[in-house]
Design a protein around this motif. Sequence first.
Motif, PDB file in Angstrom:
ATOM      1  N   LEU A  45       0.434  -1.520   0.494  1.00  0.00           N
ATOM      2  CA  LEU A  45       0.288  -0.041  -0.414  1.00  0.00           C
ATOM      3  C   LEU A  45       0.721   1.360  -0.191  1.00  0.00           C
ATOM      4  O   LEU A  45       0.790   2.439  -0.645  1.00  0.00           O
ATOM      5  CB  LEU A  45      -1.144  -0.112   1.372  1.00  0.00           C
ATOM      6  CG  LEU A  45      -2.043  -1.117   1.410  1.00  0.00           C
ATOM      7  CD1 LEU A  45      -2.159  -0.885   2.622  1.00  0.00           C
ATOM      8  CD2 LEU A  45      -2.935  -1.186  -0.292  1.00  0.00           C
ATOM      9  N   ALA A  46       1.627   0.932   0.871  1.00  0.00           N
ATOM     10  CA  ALA A  46       2.981   2.240   0.863  1.00  0.00           C
ATOM     11  C   ALA A  46       3.236   2.488  -0.658  1.00  0.00           C
ATOM     12  O   ALA A  46       3.831   3.730  -1.303  1.00  0.00           O
ATOM     13  CB  ALA A  46       3.615   1.633   2.182  1.00  0.00           C
ATOM     14  N   VAL A  47       3.889   1.603  -1.122  1.00  0.00           N
ATOM     15  CA  VAL A  47       4.322   2.341  -2.249  1.00  0.00           C
ATOM     16  C   VAL A  47       3.895   2.207  -3.601  1.00  0.00           C
ATOM     17  O   VAL A  47       3.520   3.129  -4.346  1.00  0.00           O
ATOM     18  CB  VAL A  47       4.978   0.184  -3.075  1.00  0.00           C
ATOM     19  CG1 VAL A  47       5.018   0.348  -4.541  1.00  0.00           C
ATOM     20  CG2 VAL A  47       6.079  -0.344  -2.042  1.00  0.00           C
ATOM     21  N   ALA A  48       2.236   1.799  -3.621  1.00  0.00           N
ATOM     22  CA  ALA A  48       1.379   2.514  -4.291  1.00  0.00           C
ATOM     23  C   ALA A  48       0.735   4.212  -4.114  1.00  0.00           C
ATOM     24  O   ALA A  48       0.543   4.517  -4.633  1.00  0.00           O
ATOM     25  CB  ALA A  48      -0.306   1.179  -3.803  1.00  0.00           C
ATOM     26  N   ARG A  49       0.961   4.224  -2.615  1.00  0.00           N
ATOM     27  CA  ARG A  49       0.777   5.489  -1.914  1.00  0.00           C
ATOM     28  C   ARG A  49       1.795   6.333  -2.646  1.00  0.00           C
ATOM     29  O   ARG A  49       1.326   7.585  -3.033  1.00  0.00           O
ATOM     30  CB  ARG A  49       0.987   5.841  -1.045  1.00  0.00           C
ATOM     31  CG  ARG A  49       0.218   6.945  -0.039  1.00  0.00           C
ATOM     32  CD  ARG A  49       1.546   8.417  -0.028  1.00  0.00           C
ATOM     33  NE  ARG A  49       2.645   8.176  -0.067  1.00  0.00           N
ATOM     34  CZ  ARG A  49       2.957   8.251   0.903  1.00  0.00           C
ATOM     35  NH1 ARG A  49       1.779   8.693   2.482  1.00  0.00           N
ATOM     36  NH2 ARG A  49       4.249   8.343   1.585  1.00  0.00           N
ATOM     37  N   ASP A  50       3.307   5.815  -2.764  1.00  0.00           N
ATOM     38  CA  ASP A  50       4.317   6.838  -3.848  1.00  0.00           C
ATOM     39  C   ASP A  50       4.038   7.106  -5.176  1.00  0.00           C
ATOM     40  O   ASP A  50       4.729   7.822  -5.638  1.00  0.00           O
ATOM     41  CB  ASP A  50       5.839   6.202  -3.067  1.00  0.00           C
ATOM     42  CG  ASP A  50       6.188   6.686  -1.655  1.00  0.00           C
ATOM     43  OD1 ASP A  50       4.992   7.108  -1.200  1.00  0.00           O
ATOM     44  OD2 ASP A  50       7.075   6.267  -1.277  1.00  0.00           O
ATOM     45  N   LEU A  51       4.220   5.514  -5.351  1.00  0.00           N
ATOM     46  CA  LEU A  51       4.302   5.403  -7.171  1.00  0.00           C
ATOM     47  C   LEU A  51       2.523   6.415  -7.637  1.00  0.00           C
ATOM     48  O   LEU A  51       2.455   6.883  -8.658  1.00  0.00           O
ATOM     49  CB  LEU A  51       4.180   4.303  -7.701  1.00  0.00           C
ATOM     50  CG  LEU A  51       5.082   3.732  -7.090  1.00  0.00           C
ATOM     51  CD1 LEU A  51       5.106   1.932  -8.051  1.00  0.00           C
ATOM     52  CD2 LEU A  51       6.767   4.162  -7.812  1.00  0.00           C
ATOM     53  N   LEU A  52       1.713   6.169  -7.363  1.00  0.00           N
ATOM     54  CA  LEU A  52       0.618   6.797  -7.972  1.00  0.00           C
ATOM     55  C   LEU A  52       0.074   8.533  -8.253  1.00  0.00           C
ATOM     56  O   LEU A  52       0.083   8.887  -9.771  1.00  0.00           O
ATOM     57  CB  LEU A  52      -0.975   6.910  -7.007  1.00  0.00           C
ATOM     58  CG  LEU A  52      -1.507   5.054  -6.855  1.00  0.00           C
ATOM     59  CD1 LEU A  52      -2.296   4.476  -6.061  1.00  0.00           C
ATOM     60  CD2 LEU A  52      -2.001   4.950  -8.195  1.00  0.00           C
ATOM     61  N   PRO A  53       1.277   9.391  -7.650  1.00  0.00           N
ATOM     62  CA  PRO A  53       1.411  10.286  -8.016  1.00  0.00           C
ATOM     63  C   PRO A  53       1.711  10.950  -9.017  1.00  0.00           C
ATOM     64  O   PRO A  53       2.075  11.867  -9.792  1.00  0.00           O
ATOM     65  CB  PRO A  53       1.321  11.567  -7.008  1.00  0.00           C
ATOM     66  CG  PRO A  53       1.006  10.277  -5.850  1.00  0.00           C
ATOM     67  CD  PRO A  53       0.796   9.065  -6.185  1.00  0.00           C
ATOM     68  N   LEU A  54       2.923   9.697  -9.316  1.00  0.00           N
ATOM     69  CA  LEU A  54       3.666  10.069 -10.427  1.00  0.00           C
ATOM     70  C   LEU A  54       3.190   9.557 -11.945  1.00  0.00           C
ATOM     71  O   LEU A  54       3.324   9.814 -12.717  1.00  0.00           O
ATOM     72  CB  LEU A  54       5.177   9.360 -10.351  1.00  0.00           C
ATOM     73  CG  LEU A  54       5.650  10.131  -9.196  1.00  0.00           C
ATOM     74  CD1 LEU A  54       7.155   9.035  -8.689  1.00  0.00           C
ATOM     75  CD2 LEU A  54       6.247  11.346  -9.249  1.00  0.00           C
ATOM     76  N   GLY A  55       1.890   9.586 -11.547  1.00  0.00           N
ATOM     77  CA  GLY A  55       1.220   8.773 -12.834  1.00  0.00           C
ATOM     78  C   GLY A  55       1.716   7.010 -13.207  1.00  0.00           C
ATOM     79  O   GLY A  55       1.105   6.996 -14.344  1.00  0.00           O
ATOM     80  N   TYR A  56       2.012   6.173 -11.752  1.00  0.00           N
ATOM     81  CA  TYR A  56       2.037   5.394 -12.541  1.00  0.00           C
ATOM     82  C   TYR A  56       0.867   4.147 -12.782  1.00  0.00           C
ATOM     83  O   TYR A  56      -0.268   4.847 -11.651  1.00  0.00           O
ATOM     84  CB  TYR A  56       3.131   3.914 -11.225  1.00  0.00           C
ATOM     85  CG  TYR A  56       4.453   4.475 -11.776  1.00  0.00           C
ATOM     86  CD1 TYR A  56       5.342   3.868 -12.584  1.00  0.00           C
ATOM     87  CD2 TYR A  56       5.171   6.036 -11.234  1.00  0.00           C
ATOM     88  CE1 TYR A  56       6.745   4.001 -12.728  1.00  0.00           C
ATOM     89  CE2 TYR A  56       6.182   6.076 -10.836  1.00  0.00           C
ATOM     90  CZ  TYR A  56       7.013   5.249 -12.181  1.00  0.00           C
ATOM     91  OH  TYR A  56       8.432   5.614 -12.185  1.00  0.00           O
TER      92      TYR A  56
END
Lengths: 593, 351
Positions: A121-132
């Motif tokens: 979940l934390a990886v998702a939180r970090d990557l989502l704002p960058l458009g992944y």
Amino acid sequence: MQPTDIQNPSYFHKVVDCQWACPAHTPVPEYIRLIAQERYSEAYMLNWDSNVFPGILGRTCDRPCEPACRRVRTEETPVAICRLKRVAADNKGDISRFMPRVPQQKNGKRIALLGAGPASLAVARDLLPLGYEVHVYDKDAKGGGMMRSQIPAFRLPVGVLDEEVDRILDMGVVTHFGEEITSMKAMLDQEYDAYFIGTGAPRGRELELPGREQVADQIHIGIDWLASVAFEHIDKIEGKVIVMGGGNTAMDCCRTSLRLGAESVTVVVRSAFEVMKASEWEKEDAMREGIPIINNRPPKEFVHENGKLKGVLFGCVKPVEEDGRLKYVPTGEPDVFIEADHILMAIGQDNHCPWIERDLGLQFDKWDCPVLDDVTLQSTHPKVFFGGDSAFGPENIIQASAHAHQAAISIHLLCQHKDLKKDRPPQGVNLLSTKMGMHEWAYDSEHDPSVRNIVPLVEQKAALANVKVEVELGFDTLLGAQEAQRCLNCDVQTVFSEKLCIECDACVDICPMDCITFVGNAEEPKLRLKLTAPAETTDQDLYVSTDLLTGRVMVKDEDVCLHCGLCAERCPTNAWDMQRSVVHIPQLGSFAE
Amino acid sequence: MTFVAKPKAHHPRLPLNEIGLTRRDYEGSVSTLCAGCGHDSVSAAIVQACAELSIPPHRFAKVSGIGCSSKTPSYFLNKSHGFNSVHGRMPSVITGANLANRDLHCIGVSGDGDSASIGMGQFAHIVRRRINMLYIVDNNGTYGLTKGQFSATSDKGSTSKKGAPNLYEPIDLASMALQIGASFVARSFSGDKSQLVPLLKAALHHKGMAFIDVVSPCVAFNNHDGSTKSYEYIRKYGQNVVNADFIAEHEEITADYQPGTVEDINMPDGTILRMYKLDENYDPHDRVGALNYVQRRKEQGEIVTGLLYVDPDAIDCHDILRTVAQPLNEMGELELCPGNSALASINESYR
């Protein structure tokens, strides 16, 4: 000694003991100041930024920060950092305005996160704002992983868990819940740009003793049993219960049993009380509920009759120290039999990835842990990363968040075809003066000698009647404000400018903790003994200046500094200044700043 | 001025002295003097010396007059007796205290204005009378409390902060004390505790008038280039002649001095006054020689520091007056005021 390089980001970071000890390097003093200012939402966001799950961690964190707290060295009890985190979470307002924006237009890279626990979940939180485009897979129907299946609701209410899990899922995660992954090869065939494995340590250890086979249905693996309770497949346990094991899972098992109607619950531990793996406070919580913990009793046999469990036979040992290690030798007392209708086994857990084929170029070591680079968390397969318990064995949620930040950076660099090590963003530090006037500082410099506040609990009868009633009520805002005052503001640093110093001794005279000495320079071990108060805590640094006019150097022992700012108040030339150090730990998208 | 109170918390391994107290138990309230004032270092040195001597705080009497220096007794020995008296009149009050209770350790703190101007007469006469006390002058060569006028100890030719030169000869209080009967005379510097603290300890153990002139820079008004009492000037032109150390009987000798001649003086109370002579030609037992030496070096622009003169066999005012050994304050009214018949018999003895 060489003069101290305060531009090195680690120097002042290390002075902030709590932040240094936190795997995710949460800026603790800063969020405690925000709580003192009743800015709960900002305090929450600062936490959310670095540790991702403030509400959950405010109840369940292993708190590596607290034993590190400087107050342990100056006055014995640490600041109740974890409970203050909960104060921020409980009292925050609408935080939607602080949330990072997730672009509609994706960047074309697809990432698969296996397991929906804290690490993924934390990886998702970090990557989502960058458009992944982020896909999360989990065998359970809901996200949260072990936070949902292994932490009982009386410690972590489902509402708190759902809120923080959903906050991330709602950022646009593509969920594949209820899908058990059976083949890594099949996953790799789907050609995601990168894979993150955060499947935890899902296998509870077995205890092969005589009788185990015959009464299998009365012997349960602790974490599996807790999961069944969490998903409401089990709602009662009858008769006498023995919990075997001395870790936090054992404590959760015994307290859950008590709430599900067990006639009696006993914890039996192979080793001594002092070396049990459970956190101090979890042992205290269990004992407060009247659960006996019996130590130095290794199990020998499951005793059964006509296919029914009767109890367990335990040997009697005592700990003996040999070469600095504890060894257990029989005491010679007769074996002890303890009656039981159910056994819960909580003697440890392992990471276990039977679904990863061993011919994919993904290597495992002899403990069946993946071979990883400990900075990038990259496995021997360039597209596969690990984090959380599945990386280096069982640790905790805060460690999972820390892994996640590093893995997210690695994934981002990989997707940009950059070098995972050379192109990694560096750490940094900013120093900002807190001087506001003649004797005014931008922080509350006064030292508060009060003792640690005790957290109020729900009435015990009500707590034991329902597995979903949260035991700790948490600090209210008043207790929170009181506790916040105990923080020493260790991130407000004493910064010394040699050129301004006239060596008047004012700082030496006023320092309540005898931290400052002007003395001839020497090698570190000798210098440590030459100080006004010998610096015996060798893991705490000495701050050494360049040579002064008299040929001496200023040496400050960082060990027990109260950060009260009196050295700076009494300095006639501003050679001392109180400057807030802000450590920059690289992270993809830092939202709170 | 500092508004934040000094935290009560102290170093977890702060040593205890022989009577179970820490140095912090000898402190006073937080100083309200300017930040960086030399006087605060003198107070800190007094705190350290008293703690190391393991004398209970309530066995001290601290008395002062008026001025920045005279505020400082508030900043040390909170649990002792104290009297903040009239300008220049500390000697009168401390004489009274010492006569009433000869067992108290008397510390008088004064300044260059308080002792060399308004209290000049009092200073001269208490030294003459050899009251058993420690007389400290925090000497900064300026009237700091009234914004930096020259004081009577300012050197001729030294300048004010604005650059105007001083036109008058200075009074050297240490030389005066040598001349008129002090049996322990020293000069030190607030910025050098390694010299000042042992001097204070030796002076507190000295029976008789112990006088210490402490050059104590005024950071606000007299710490500039034209000053001869600035941190920089005294560090450059200070000449240490004799370091002194006080050694209790059982104590290990740990002082870290440069090699030179060492002379031990056995004190009547079993302690040792150890002197480290840094200048072979200097004799701290020679009063006239000391006077000459100090004046000659002064001509060359140097400031002689250290233990200038000591007479270990000195007598104090109680010896001169042949008072009883029991402190007067411990006597009853009948003993102190034996009544008309006793007076009559004394009068009769003169007829």
